[in-house]
Design an enzyme around this catalytic site. Sequence first.
Site, PDB file in Angstrom:
ATOM      1  N   SER A 120       0.852  -1.190   0.000  1.00  0.00           N
ATOM      2  CA  SER A 120       0.000   0.000   0.000  1.00  0.00           C
ATOM      3  C   SER A 120       0.882   1.233   0.000  1.00  0.00           C
ATOM      4  CB  SER A 120      -0.883   0.022   1.249  1.00  0.00           C
ATOM      5  OG  SER A 120      -1.553   1.270   1.351  1.00  0.00           O
TER       6      SER A 120
ATOM      7  N   TYR B  65      -1.870  -0.469  10.215  1.00  0.00           N
ATOM      8  CA  TYR B  65      -2.059  -1.027   8.865  1.00  0.00           C
ATOM      9  C   TYR B  65      -0.873  -0.631   7.983  1.00  0.00           C
ATOM     10  CZ  TYR B  65      -3.845  -1.183   4.058  1.00  0.00           C
ATOM     11  OH  TYR B  65      -3.984  -1.397   2.699  1.00  0.00           O
TER      12      TYR B  65
END
Length: 243
Positions: free
Chosen positions: A138, A152
């Site tokens: 990501s 995350y």
Amino acid sequence: MDQITIVTGGSRGIGAATALRLAGDGHRVAVGYQHNADAATAVVTSIEAAGGTAVAVQVDTTAEDDVVRLFATAAGALGPVTGLVNNAGTTSRIGAFADLDAADLRRVVDVNIVGAFLCAREAARVLPRGGAVVNVSSGAATLGSPGEYIHYAATKAALDTLTIGLSKELGPAGIRVNGVAPGIIRTDIHAVSGDPDRADRIGTATPLGRPGNPSEVAEAIAWLLSSAASYVTGTTLRVAGGR
Ligand code: NAP
């Protein structure tokens, strides 16, 4: 070499778009799913309707036995596995780090690190010379996601380190390991974070002025798995609209 590729999290979002895209390139595809059997079946049906070959396999990527079974089932149904799209991932509710719930932290680490690492380990055991892995990271890994989900973001940084280390370990065996780092992509994951409209709201602030679509990430993954990327390994390609 026939390309037989496992896509974890292939039932929805980026994984579903990737499974469809790879089938279009001639890959035989194992579509991994956890809960959404109907969605996984729909992906397989679409691939078959277009003349491709695919199988849906239920798997919780955090469970070692499940991951071993996923690879064995894919090989049994489709032939020797040559590729992995290590895509299954999750997040938890947006919030300040000070408010992070320990159970959420453990779940996100379990899926995004333990699960992804187990899938990569299995790939390292079975992939032949010419095989390839793409880890779905990501853009958060380098942005840090303050005020949203730092935990995350950190799991995705761990995945980027896996990409570097494993590419060096498997390079001599002729196996390439790369990553993609999507930015803000329109999928269901934003509902998991408690902000289903996040992609359209934040996406407009990216340099390209919009969120991305799953198919735009799938293009990058398909290229990294293809022979066109034969000298590319150990890198993570940002697909984030300039963010
Ligand atoms: P999504 O729409 O929420 O889909 C998640 C997929 O992962 C589903 O297919 C789900 O299976 C599967 N999954 C979740 N936990 C699993 C587990 N424990 N075992 C097996 N499968 C599991 O997510 P997405 O947005 O497409 O995200 C895909 C990847 O891209 C993730 O790694 C995510 O972190 C990354 N990413 C997304 C964005 C974005 O903006 N969307 C941005 C950067 C990175 P079921 O549906 O069967 O439950």
